[in-house]
Design an enzyme around this catalytic site. Sequence first.
Site, PDB file in Angstrom:
ATOM      1  N   VAL A  26       0.857  -1.201   0.000  1.00 58.93           N
ATOM      2  CA  VAL A  26       0.000   0.000   0.000  1.00 58.93           C
ATOM      3  C   VAL A  26       0.888   1.245   0.000  1.00 58.93           C
ATOM      4  O   VAL A  26       0.652   2.203  -0.746  1.00 58.93           O
ATOM      5  CB  VAL A  26      -0.952  -0.006   1.233  1.00 58.93           C
ATOM      6  CG1 VAL A  26      -1.614   1.350   1.429  1.00 58.93           C
ATOM      7  CG2 VAL A  26      -2.002  -1.105   1.087  1.00 58.93           C
ATOM      8  N   ASP A 136      -8.216 -17.449  10.205  1.00 61.53           N
ATOM      9  CA  ASP A 136      -9.334 -18.404  10.213  1.00 61.53           C
ATOM     10  C   ASP A 136      -9.951 -18.642   8.829  1.00 61.53           C
ATOM     11  O   ASP A 136     -10.752 -19.542   8.653  1.00 61.53           O
ATOM     12  CB  ASP A 136     -10.442 -17.904  11.159  1.00 61.53           C
ATOM     13  CG  ASP A 136     -10.001 -17.897  12.613  1.00 61.53           C
ATOM     14  OD1 ASP A 136      -8.891 -18.379  12.887  1.00 61.53           O
ATOM     15  OD2 ASP A 136     -10.762 -17.402  13.468  1.00 61.53           O
ATOM     16  N   GLY A 179      -9.267 -21.166  15.470  1.00 60.66           N
ATOM     17  CA  GLY A 179     -10.414 -21.179  14.562  1.00 60.66           C
ATOM     18  C   GLY A 179     -11.683 -21.126  15.391  1.00 60.66           C
ATOM     19  O   GLY A 179     -12.273 -22.146  15.727  1.00 60.66           O
ATOM     20  N   GLU A 237     -10.518 -25.114  17.469  1.00 62.09           N
ATOM     21  CA  GLU A 237     -10.899 -24.452  18.728  1.00 62.09           C
ATOM     22  C   GLU A 237     -12.427 -24.314  18.869  1.00 62.09           C
ATOM     23  O   GLU A 237     -12.981 -24.455  19.953  1.00 62.09           O
ATOM     24  CB  GLU A 237     -10.233 -23.068  18.674  1.00 62.09           C
ATOM     25  CG  GLU A 237     -10.514 -22.104  19.753  1.00 62.09           C
ATOM     26  CD  GLU A 237     -10.026 -20.692  19.354  1.00 62.09           C
ATOM     27  OE1 GLU A 237      -9.568 -20.470  18.216  1.00 62.09           O
ATOM     28  OE2 GLU A 237     -10.156 -19.810  20.199  1.00 62.09           O
TER      29      GLU A 237
HETATM   30  O1  F6P Z   1      -7.722 -14.044  14.476  1.00 65.59           O
HETATM   31  C1  F6P Z   1      -8.652 -15.054  14.683  1.00 65.59           C
HETATM   32  C2  F6P Z   1      -8.333 -15.743  15.957  1.00 65.59           C
HETATM   33  O2  F6P Z   1      -6.998 -16.187  15.865  1.00 65.59           O
HETATM   34  C3  F6P Z   1      -9.248 -16.891  16.333  1.00 65.59           C
HETATM   35  O3  F6P Z   1      -8.926 -18.083  15.696  1.00 65.59           O
HETATM   36  C4  F6P Z   1      -9.051 -16.933  17.819  1.00 65.59           C
HETATM   37  O4  F6P Z   1     -10.171 -17.509  18.464  1.00 65.59           O
HETATM   38  C5  F6P Z   1      -8.948 -15.485  18.166  1.00 65.59           C
HETATM   39  O5  F6P Z   1      -8.410 -14.846  17.043  1.00 65.59           O
HETATM   40  C6  F6P Z   1      -8.092 -15.209  19.376  1.00 65.59           C
HETATM   41  O6  F6P Z   1      -8.081 -13.841  19.593  1.00 65.59           O
HETATM   42  P1  F6P Z   1      -7.262 -13.129  20.746  1.00 65.59           P
HETATM   43  O7  F6P Z   1      -5.816 -13.176  20.348  1.00 65.59           O
HETATM   44  O8  F6P Z   1      -7.805 -11.750  20.782  1.00 65.59           O
HETATM   45  O9  F6P Z   1      -7.508 -13.914  21.981  1.00 65.59           O
END
Ligand code: F6P
Length: 375
Positions: A26, A136, A179, A237
Amino acid sequence: MSNVKTIGILTSGGDAPGMNAAIRAVTMVGLSLGLKVIGIEQGYRGILEERFVELSAERVATLFREGGTILHSSRCLEFHEVAVRDRARKILRAKGIDGLVVIGGNGSLAGALALCNPEEAGAWAPAVIGIPASIDNDIGLTGMCIGVDTAINTIVEACDKISDTASAHDRNFIVEVMGRDSGYLAMTAGVASGADLVLFPESGRTKDDVVEVTTAAVVRKRRGESMAGSTLIIKAEGVGISPDELKKRLHVRLIEELGEKEAATVETRITVLGHVVRGGRPSAFDRLLGSRLGNVAVRALAAGETSKMIAWMAPVQMSEKLGIRSAFDHCCWLADLQATLDETEKLVQGDSIVVQWRAAMLNGLEEVHGKEKTL
Ligand code: F6P
């Protein structure tokens, strides 16, 4: 052509390897088009806190190698409020930022759409283009999001290592991968690492079903030629049972299936890969994807586009929803942001044709493994 002279760029939500490559593209393309490029730190929060930093070619030159995001990221819940978005628009306007590139997932793209919505904004709104980034792979209308490929590679590498030690000890491993609403990472890594079983939310299995299918996979291995063997189970997950509970219930079922003596010889271990999956140097594909989406995003802003997401090779069946194909990259489309968010909702709810294909493919594979059916 548009009147955009200064573009802002931000990364928002969960980081994804390849975001930096997009920031680099970008910036480089923006500068080459004579635009000023401002990095906004900490996602939408950075607008509100006026965390602006001008980006130069030197600053971004070697960025493509780095994981995470040099602009940092956040999940800014206040941005759900119209008054907060009004304040953000005011700040952007005062700063002269008339075009914005938002790199992120579902929530980030929803924020992007609201920010440039003329009905909400009234007299002035920045032009906004989104770039899908989420490990995801849960964004509608795009075949791939930035970060997915690196995440799959990380999981496969981990599973290869786990398989070595698992087979040495004839152990079962339950490997949980990220996920939240999507089993895409588990599904694809499962195929690529030859897992015996993949547990993913799109299959619609109840907790009891998950326990049964896991028991069947382990028993199948025990009853195989070697009479022992390790079993690699990859669990997303988002499947509604914790690895600990699954392990406990599997043990109970194995006693019923194999008898106490044999079940006592079956060892099950758990590895939760967690945030390891989200980090690391981006793969070559993610560097290219970030670069190509970034290039098209800036050119879209320069051409006067707004309220679009740059989609990457979406399934052909969706082509009527994809909008305009980029003249600068035949793999990229300028998908309407609202249509993208609608399709994303379907993806998460399991109503999307894409999710149905994914589930059908994996269920088919599991059935073949179980020798119940041929493809
Ligand atoms: O970015 C998506 C993700 O990695 C999900 O797979 C996961 O549940 C979530 O983010 C975790 O988020 P954080 O790092 O905010 O706990």
